[in-house]
Design a protein around this motif. Structure first.
Motif, PDB file in Angstrom:
ATOM      1  N   GLU A   1      -0.472  -2.621   6.311  1.00  0.00           N
ATOM      2  CA  GLU A   1       0.043  -3.900   6.671  1.00  0.00           C
ATOM      3  C   GLU A   1       1.634  -4.114   5.990  1.00  0.00           C
ATOM      4  O   GLU A   1       2.557  -4.634   6.422  1.00  0.00           O
ATOM      5  CB  GLU A   1      -0.832  -5.021   6.202  1.00  0.00           C
ATOM      6  CG  GLU A   1      -1.847  -5.166   6.746  1.00  0.00           C
ATOM      7  CD  GLU A   1      -2.946  -6.183   6.347  1.00  0.00           C
ATOM      8  OE1 GLU A   1      -2.420  -7.108   5.671  1.00  0.00           O
ATOM      9  OE2 GLU A   1      -4.123  -5.977   6.405  1.00  0.00           O
ATOM     10  N   GLN A   2       1.834  -3.726   4.657  1.00  0.00           N
ATOM     11  CA  GLN A   2       2.848  -3.733   3.818  1.00  0.00           C
ATOM     12  C   GLN A   2       2.815  -2.242   3.250  1.00  0.00           C
ATOM     13  O   GLN A   2       1.890  -1.912   2.539  1.00  0.00           O
ATOM     14  CB  GLN A   2       2.854  -4.725   2.827  1.00  0.00           C
ATOM     15  CG  GLN A   2       3.139  -6.156   3.463  1.00  0.00           C
ATOM     16  CD  GLN A   2       4.512  -6.346   3.465  1.00  0.00           C
ATOM     17  OE1 GLN A   2       5.388  -5.626   3.157  1.00  0.00           O
ATOM     18  NE2 GLN A   2       4.888  -7.524   4.146  1.00  0.00           N
ATOM     19  N   SER A   3       3.831  -1.747   2.946  1.00  0.00           N
ATOM     20  CA  SER A   3       4.279  -0.246   2.435  1.00  0.00           C
ATOM     21  C   SER A   3       5.006  -0.442   1.072  1.00  0.00           C
ATOM     22  O   SER A   3       5.602  -1.527   1.162  1.00  0.00           O
ATOM     23  CB  SER A   3       4.434   0.786   3.220  1.00  0.00           C
ATOM     24  OG  SER A   3       5.979   0.520   3.728  1.00  0.00           O
ATOM     25  N   ASP A   4       4.762   0.427   0.356  1.00  0.00           N
ATOM     26  CA  ASP A   4       5.676   0.504  -0.830  1.00  0.00           C
ATOM     27  C   ASP A   4       7.034   1.116  -0.530  1.00  0.00           C
ATOM     28  O   ASP A   4       7.597   1.631  -1.688  1.00  0.00           O
ATOM     29  CB  ASP A   4       4.825   1.019  -2.209  1.00  0.00           C
ATOM     30  CG  ASP A   4       4.517   2.720  -1.777  1.00  0.00           C
ATOM     31  OD1 ASP A   4       4.929   2.984  -0.528  1.00  0.00           O
ATOM     32  OD2 ASP A   4       4.044   3.122  -2.548  1.00  0.00           O
TER      33      ASP A   4
ATOM     34  N   TYR B   1       1.045  -1.310   0.081  1.00  0.00           N
ATOM     35  CA  TYR B   1       0.071   0.024   0.162  1.00  0.00           C
ATOM     36  C   TYR B   1       0.955   1.336   0.028  1.00  0.00           C
ATOM     37  O   TYR B   1       1.690   1.241   0.649  1.00  0.00           O
ATOM     38  CB  TYR B   1      -0.861  -0.150   1.339  1.00  0.00           C
ATOM     39  CG  TYR B   1      -1.692  -1.218   0.993  1.00  0.00           C
ATOM     40  CD1 TYR B   1      -3.091  -1.346   0.509  1.00  0.00           C
ATOM     41  CD2 TYR B   1      -1.483  -2.355   1.835  1.00  0.00           C
ATOM     42  CE1 TYR B   1      -3.802  -2.284   0.558  1.00  0.00           C
ATOM     43  CE2 TYR B   1      -2.214  -3.725   1.836  1.00  0.00           C
ATOM     44  CZ  TYR B   1      -3.492  -3.523   1.139  1.00  0.00           C
ATOM     45  OH  TYR B   1      -4.063  -4.577   1.008  1.00  0.00           O
ATOM     46  N   SER B   2       0.574   2.413  -0.889  1.00  0.00           N
ATOM     47  CA  SER B   2       1.306   3.330  -0.862  1.00  0.00           C
ATOM     48  C   SER B   2       1.228   4.198   0.212  1.00  0.00           C
ATOM     49  O   SER B   2       0.259   4.332   1.152  1.00  0.00           O
ATOM     50  CB  SER B   2       0.704   4.253  -2.062  1.00  0.00           C
ATOM     51  OG  SER B   2       1.221   5.740  -1.958  1.00  0.00           O
ATOM     52  N   ILE B   3       2.497   4.667   0.741  1.00  0.00           N
ATOM     53  CA  ILE B   3       2.643   5.474   2.030  1.00  0.00           C
ATOM     54  C   ILE B   3       2.117   6.960   1.722  1.00  0.00           C
ATOM     55  O   ILE B   3       1.655   7.671   2.678  1.00  0.00           O
ATOM     56  CB  ILE B   3       3.809   5.709   2.547  1.00  0.00           C
ATOM     57  CG1 ILE B   3       4.920   6.360   1.498  1.00  0.00           C
ATOM     58  CG2 ILE B   3       4.587   4.268   2.763  1.00  0.00           C
ATOM     59  CD1 ILE B   3       6.334   6.506   1.977  1.00  0.00           C
ATOM     60  N   LEU B   4       1.731   7.126   0.390  1.00  0.00           N
ATOM     61  CA  LEU B   4       1.234   8.686   0.224  1.00  0.00           C
ATOM     62  C   LEU B   4      -0.419   8.467   0.204  1.00  0.00           C
ATOM     63  O   LEU B   4      -0.748   9.477   0.645  1.00  0.00           O
ATOM     64  CB  LEU B   4       1.646   9.160  -1.407  1.00  0.00           C
ATOM     65  CG  LEU B   4       3.257   9.141  -1.496  1.00  0.00           C
ATOM     66  CD1 LEU B   4       3.582   9.569  -3.052  1.00  0.00           C
ATOM     67  CD2 LEU B   4       3.543  10.336  -0.525  1.00  0.00           C
TER      68      LEU B   4
END
Length: 109
Positions: A47-50, A18-21
């Motif tokens: 959960e998971q970032s880019d 998932y985008s942090i932006l």
């Protein structure tokens, strides 16, 4: 290109990130990863970032990282590849939804 077409082309299961932006879902492929390689980053409850594993690329734990971003109708919107160059920098090759290509060196020593 659809999600099914990308899966068929790459033939490896992606890591959903998932985008942090903006929190938008995208797929990450860890290309040429050494056995046992893992990169999990939790940012702001995602959960998971880019986040790109710059150290993993520099240490040659993997050959590249491919991110695929999707439109609302599950077609490729854009993609970005990060890879180590011969000079030790990490290169970014990005193809935008318009087809425009941008090559940069976002991670320098």
């Amino acid at each position: 290109m659809t999600k099914d077409e990308v899966k068929s082309l790459v033939q490896v299961n992606p890591v959903i990130v998932y985008s942090i932006l903006d929190g938008q879902e995208s797929w990450r492929y860890d290309i040429g990863a050494k056995e046992g390689y893992s990169h999990e980053v939790d940012v702001e409850g995602l959960e998971q970032s880019d986040v790109v594993d710059v150290e993993g690329l520099k240490q040659k734990k993997l050959e590249g990282v491919l991110f695929v971003e999707w439109t609302k109708d599950s077609k490729v919107n854009s993609f970005t590849i990060y890879y180590p160059a011969n000079d030790g920098t990490i290169q970014e090759y990005r193809v935008f939804e318009t087809g425009q290509i941008k090559e940069t060196t976002p991670f320098k020593d």
